[in-house]
Design an enzyme around this catalytic site. Structure first.
Site, PDB file in Angstrom:
ATOM      1  N   SER A   1       7.704 -12.279   6.230  1.00  0.00           N
ATOM      2  CA  SER A   1       9.053 -11.727   6.052  1.00  0.00           C
ATOM      3  C   SER A   1       9.988 -12.878   5.695  1.00  0.00           C
ATOM      4  O   SER A   1       9.677 -14.051   5.984  1.00  0.00           O
ATOM      5  CB  SER A   1       9.511 -11.097   7.370  1.00  0.00           C
ATOM      6  OG  SER A   1      10.890 -10.812   7.356  1.00  0.00           O
TER       7      SER A   1
ATOM      8  N   TYR B   1      10.479 -10.710  16.627  1.00  0.00           N
ATOM      9  CA  TYR B   1      10.077 -10.530  15.226  1.00  0.00           C
ATOM     10  C   TYR B   1      10.134 -11.866  14.485  1.00  0.00           C
ATOM     11  O   TYR B   1       9.203 -12.233  13.765  1.00  0.00           O
ATOM     12  CB  TYR B   1      11.013  -9.495  14.579  1.00  0.00           C
ATOM     13  CG  TYR B   1      10.609  -9.044  13.202  1.00  0.00           C
ATOM     14  CD1 TYR B   1       9.675  -8.021  13.025  1.00  0.00           C
ATOM     15  CD2 TYR B   1      11.176  -9.612  12.052  1.00  0.00           C
ATOM     16  CE1 TYR B   1       9.320  -7.581  11.757  1.00  0.00           C
ATOM     17  CE2 TYR B   1      10.823  -9.181  10.786  1.00  0.00           C
ATOM     18  CZ  TYR B   1       9.895  -8.163  10.639  1.00  0.00           C
ATOM     19  OH  TYR B   1       9.545  -7.746   9.381  1.00  0.00           O
TER      20      TYR B   1
HETATM   21  P1  NAD Z   1       6.112   0.745   8.333  1.00  0.00           P
HETATM   22  O1  NAD Z   1       6.597   1.132   9.696  1.00  0.00           O
HETATM   23  O2  NAD Z   1       6.322   1.660   7.194  1.00  0.00           O
HETATM   24  O3  NAD Z   1       4.574   0.370   8.380  1.00  0.00           O
HETATM   25  C1  NAD Z   1       4.003  -0.309   9.444  1.00  0.00           C
HETATM   26  C2  NAD Z   1       2.530   0.000   9.436  1.00  0.00           C
HETATM   27  O4  NAD Z   1       1.936  -0.645  10.558  1.00  0.00           O
HETATM   28  C3  NAD Z   1       2.262   1.505   9.569  1.00  0.00           C
HETATM   29  O5  NAD Z   1       1.164   1.862   8.776  1.00  0.00           O
HETATM   30  C4  NAD Z   1       1.923   1.643  11.037  1.00  0.00           C
HETATM   31  O6  NAD Z   1       1.097   2.757  11.289  1.00  0.00           O
HETATM   32  C5  NAD Z   1       1.201   0.332  11.270  1.00  0.00           C
HETATM   33  N1  NAD Z   1       1.111  -0.035  12.663  1.00  0.00           N
HETATM   34  C6  NAD Z   1       2.091  -0.146  13.590  1.00  0.00           C
HETATM   35  N2  NAD Z   1       1.582  -0.452  14.793  1.00  0.00           N
HETATM   36  C7  NAD Z   1       0.248  -0.559  14.612  1.00  0.00           C
HETATM   37  C8  NAD Z   1      -0.836  -0.838  15.488  1.00  0.00           C
HETATM   38  N3  NAD Z   1      -0.654  -1.061  16.788  1.00  0.00           N
HETATM   39  N4  NAD Z   1      -2.082  -0.846  14.960  1.00  0.00           N
HETATM   40  C9  NAD Z   1      -2.298  -0.591  13.652  1.00  0.00           C
HETATM   41  N5  NAD Z   1      -1.313  -0.305  12.785  1.00  0.00           N
HETATM   42  C10 NAD Z   1      -0.059  -0.286  13.268  1.00  0.00           C
HETATM   43  O7  NAD Z   1       6.755  -0.690   8.060  1.00  0.00           O
HETATM   44  P2  NAD Z   1       6.802  -1.605   6.743  1.00  0.00           P
HETATM   45  O8  NAD Z   1       8.239  -1.835   6.462  1.00  0.00           O
HETATM   46  O9  NAD Z   1       5.923  -1.088   5.690  1.00  0.00           O
HETATM   47  O10 NAD Z   1       6.241  -2.966   7.338  1.00  0.00           O
HETATM   48  C11 NAD Z   1       4.973  -3.487   7.008  1.00  0.00           C
HETATM   49  C12 NAD Z   1       4.978  -4.988   7.214  1.00  0.00           C
HETATM   50  O11 NAD Z   1       5.939  -5.574   6.332  1.00  0.00           O
HETATM   51  C13 NAD Z   1       5.380  -5.405   8.636  1.00  0.00           C
HETATM   52  O12 NAD Z   1       4.589  -6.507   9.038  1.00  0.00           O
HETATM   53  C14 NAD Z   1       6.819  -5.814   8.465  1.00  0.00           C
HETATM   54  O13 NAD Z   1       7.215  -6.738   9.430  1.00  0.00           O
HETATM   55  C15 NAD Z   1       6.791  -6.420   7.071  1.00  0.00           C
HETATM   56  N6  NAD Z   1       8.096  -6.494   6.422  1.00  0.00           N
HETATM   57  C16 NAD Z   1       8.807  -5.375   6.157  1.00  0.00           C
HETATM   58  C17 NAD Z   1      10.043  -5.509   5.535  1.00  0.00           C
HETATM   59  C18 NAD Z   1      10.872  -4.317   5.188  1.00  0.00           C
HETATM   60  O14 NAD Z   1      12.036  -4.495   4.817  1.00  0.00           O
HETATM   61  N7  NAD Z   1      10.354  -3.108   5.241  1.00  0.00           N
HETATM   62  C19 NAD Z   1      10.544  -6.768   5.207  1.00  0.00           C
HETATM   63  C20 NAD Z   1       9.790  -7.885   5.501  1.00  0.00           C
HETATM   64  C21 NAD Z   1       8.559  -7.736   6.115  1.00  0.00           C
END
Ligand code: NAD
Length: 261
Positions: A143, A156
């Site tokens: 991130s 985080y």
């Molecule tokens: P999201 O909530 O849409 O997806 C998260 C995924 O992780 C889902 O598929 C969920 O089922 C899974 N998950 C959660 N807990 C879990 C567990 N215990 N075991 C297995 N799977 C699990 O979120 P996202 O925004 O797509 O985030 C995905 C990654 O990207 C994360 O690591 C997040 O920190 C990172 N990220 C997101 C953003 C953003 O703006 N959306 C920015 C930077 C980084």
């Protein structure tokens, strides 16, 4: 660019960025293993649809990324199903926002386990398989918060800085093999994780949805646009290409200029 014949395991991939990454990898020809902690018919259907759409093998494997044994079992099960684990994308992640003095201990533990420790376990299980295959790619979805901080996101930010560090160590330990490890550092991407933060932010700031998006969420994203899951997927596919053979140990920002500030 074809990833035909390669198998990718993407943690936390039944929604958001993980699913977007899985789609781009499948589009590039890779067989894909989707994952989350649920075991619903729709999770398996998602994999079947993806396989049919792109003409690749696709499976869904339930594993809770907060549990070390399940992280390792995901990789071995994926290899049993597909015959390999060539590409590992550590993406599963959760968020909780609170000041340090009031940060719930169980939320701290869960964020560290799912966002950081899971990648240690999956990487430990995947590297021997990559070494056996003579090729491998580890892509850690970190991130902008892996490179910079915001208040109220202690767990985080700590986990994401940690995964950038883990990426560097993985790269150094594999530097003389045909294996690379890199982190992708997205800024804000409009996914369910981000969508869920909007109502709270509207209340906190007494703002409309549009104002929260532009003036709060994208305040530090100079492009004033969300990154897309397709862009994160495309960056992953690039890191899996031959052009990226000498790119290892890096943290690539896809953040509309956030970390240039
Ligand atoms: P999201 O909530 O849409 O997806 C998260 C995924 O992780 C889902 O598929 C969920 O089922 C899974 N998950 C959660 N807990 C879990 C567990 N215990 N075991 C297995 N799977 C699990 O979120 P996202 O925004 O797509 O985030 C995905 C990654 O990207 C994360 O690591 C997040 O920190 C990172 N990220 C997101 C953003 C953003 O703006 N959306 C920015 C930077 C980084």
């Amino acid at each position: 660019m074809s990833l035909s014949g390669k198998t990718a395991v993407i943690t936390g991939s039944n929604s958001g960025i993980g699913l977007g990454v899985a789609r781009e990898l499948a589009k590039a020809g890779a067989n894909v293993v989707l994952n989350s902690f649920t075991d619903r018919a729709e999770d398996h259907a998602l994999a079947a649809e993806l396989g049919a759409e792109f003409g690749v093998r696709a499976a869904y494997v339930k594993a809770d990324m907060s549990q070390g044994t399940e992280c390792r079992a995901l990789v071995t099960q994926a290899a049993d199903l597909m015959g390999a684990c060539d590409i590992l994308v550590n993406n599963a992640g959760i968020q909780h926002v609170a000041p340090i003095h009031a940060f719930p201990v169980e939320k701290w533990d869960a964020i560290l386990a799912i966002n950081l420790t899971s990648a240690f376990h999956t990487t430990a299980a995947a590297l021997p398989l990559m070494r056996k295959a003579g090729w491998g790619r580890v892509v850690n979805i970190a991130s902008a918060h892996g490179l910079t901080a915001s208040p109220f996101k202690s767990a985080y930010v700590a986990a994401k800085h940690g995964i950038v560090g883990l990426t560097k160590v993985t790269a150094l330990e594999t530097a003389q093999e045909a294996i690379t490890a890199n982190a992708i550092c997205p800024g804000y991407v409009l996914t369910p994780l981000v969508e869920a933060q909007i109502p709270d932010q509207m209340k906190t700031h007494n703002m409309s949805r549009e104002d929260v998006i532009r003036n709060v969420m994208l305040d530090r994203q100079p492009s004033k646009q969300f990154a897309t899951v397709e862009q994160i997927g495309g960056t992953t596919v690039f890191l899996c290409s031959a052009a990226a053979d000498q790119i290892t140990g890096t943290a690539i920002s896809v953040d509309g200029g956030w970390t240039a500030l």
